[in-house]
Design a protein around this motif. Structure first.
Motif, short mmCIF file in Angstrom:
data_model
loop_
_atom_site.label_atom_id
_atom_site.label_comp_id
_atom_site.label_asym_id
_atom_site.label_seq_id
_atom_site.Cartn_x
_atom_site.Cartn_y
_atom_site.Cartn_z
N ALA A 184 49.62 39.31 32.19
CA ALA A 184 48.76 40.49 32.27
C ALA A 184 48.02 40.53 33.61
O ALA A 184 47.91 41.59 34.25
N ARG A 185 47.54 39.38 34.05
CA ARG A 185 46.83 39.30 35.33
C ARG A 185 47.75 39.63 36.49
O ARG A 185 47.38 40.37 37.41
N GLU A 186 48.95 39.11 36.43
CA GLU A 186 49.93 39.36 37.49
C GLU A 186 50.32 40.84 37.53
O GLU A 186 50.47 41.42 38.61
N THR A 187 50.48 41.44 36.36
CA THR A 187 50.84 42.86 36.28
C THR A 187 49.77 43.73 36.94
O THR A 187 50.10 44.68 37.67
N GLN A 188 48.52 43.40 36.73
CA GLN A 188 47.43 44.15 37.34
C GLN A 188 47.47 44.07 38.87
O GLN A 188 47.21 45.04 39.57
N ILE A 189 47.83 42.90 39.37
CA ILE A 189 47.93 42.72 40.84
C ILE A 189 49.05 43.59 41.39
O ILE A 189 48.88 44.30 42.40
N ILE A 190 50.21 43.54 40.74
CA ILE A 190 51.37 44.28 41.22
C ILE A 190 51.16 45.79 41.12
O ILE A 190 51.61 46.56 41.98
N LEU A 191 50.46 46.23 40.07
CA LEU A 191 50.21 47.67 39.90
C LEU A 191 49.43 48.25 41.08
O LEU A 191 49.61 49.42 41.43
N LYS A 192 48.58 47.43 41.70
CA LYS A 192 47.82 47.91 42.86
C LYS A 192 48.74 48.28 44.02
O LYS A 192 48.41 49.14 44.83
N LEU A 193 49.89 47.63 44.07
CA LEU A 193 50.85 47.91 45.14
C LEU A 193 51.71 49.14 44.83
O LEU A 193 52.40 49.65 45.70
N GLN A 194 51.67 49.59 43.59
CA GLN A 194 52.54 50.69 43.17
C GLN A 194 51.79 52.00 42.96
O GLN A 194 52.38 52.98 42.52
#
Length: 263
Positions: free
Chosen positions: A58-68
């Motif tokens: 979940a934490r990783e997904t939040q980081i990646i979403l910022k790039l998208q």
């Protein structure tokens, strides 16, 4: 599926079988990998519980979403994502997906920096070849870090024995990481073939600079083989195209067919 027919000049059954294995991507021994969906996402050596895995994902997904959130994120956004991935890996240094995601984020940063340099040099230029972004002297550090992260992810996720069953999460990561690294090695090989020795002197990771273009292509073929073995269909095709033995046999077959047609 490609089939090898025994047209003149005739082939023995053994020769035909060898050629079939070399040219048919589906003959790759992917059946040697046992994927068990009931297994935990990561082996015990990774030392991450199911609860921690869910929280990390979940934490990783939040980081990646910022790039998208936008089609092209800014360098500041990418740098922020990298800092968060660095922090995550400091806490959980054995979590494989964070390494592959950091490698992807570093590639994005290399593209942005490459575009910025070329835009500054040629303000009217609207398109740049970001495929070359990692193969400039300025990107040597970034490319080294990308290869290091992909290598670390592969090391952490690879089973102790090829016969050990793996989870579907594990198989997907290994397929993607091997394919990603194979693609970069193939690009490095092509750069080496098309540029002068002086131009590639300080290009790419230092540990790869001493390798010839053919050697880099062989390394790429090996990664594509493993990418295909773990389930990536594109990697299976690329493994065949870059396999030096397949290429050698292809040249022999083409020459034999040419002579037969002329005769």
């Amino acid at each position: 599926m490609t089939t090898i027919s025994q047209a003149r000049p005739s082939l023995t059954n053994n020769d035909a079988a060898v050629l079939q294995a070399l040219f048919d991507a589906e003959s790759s021994p992917s059946s040697g990998v046992t994927v068990d969906s009931s297994l935990p996402p990561w082996p015990a050596t990774v030392n991450i519980s199911q609860a921690d895995f869910n929280a990390l994902k979940a934490r990783e997904t939040q980081i990646i979403l910022k790039l998208q959130t936008t089609e092209t994120p800014t360098q500041e956004t990418v740098q922020s994502a990298l800092e968060e991935l660095n922090a995550l890996l400091e806490e959980y240094p054995t979590y494989p997906p964070a390494y592959t995601n950091r490698a992807q984020t570093l590639r994005l940063l290399a593209d942005l920096q490459y575009n910025q340099r070329h835009t500054d040099a040629e303000p009217s230029r609207t398109e740049t070849n970001t495929d070359e972004s990692l193969f400039t002297p300025e990107a040597a550090d970034l490319s080294s870090r990308i290869f290091a992260d992909l290598g670390k992810a592969i090391t952490l996720a690879t089973p102790a024995s090829p016969a050990d069953p793996i989870s579907s999460v594990q198989a997907r990561l290994l397929a993607d990481a091997h394919t990603h690294r194979g693609y970069l090695l193939l690009k490095a090989a092509r750069v080496k073939k098309t540029r002068s020795e002086r131009e590639v002197e300080n290009v790419g990771p230092e540990r790869l600079r001493g390798h010839s273009a053919d050697r880099l292509e062989e390394m790429a073929s090996r990664d594509f083989f493993f990418g295909g073995r773990y389930g990536n269909k594109v990697a299976q095709q690329l493994a065949v195209q870059t396999n030096p033995y397949a290429k050698m046999c292809g040249a022999i077959v083409k020459e034999a067919m040419r002579k037969e047609m002329e005769g």
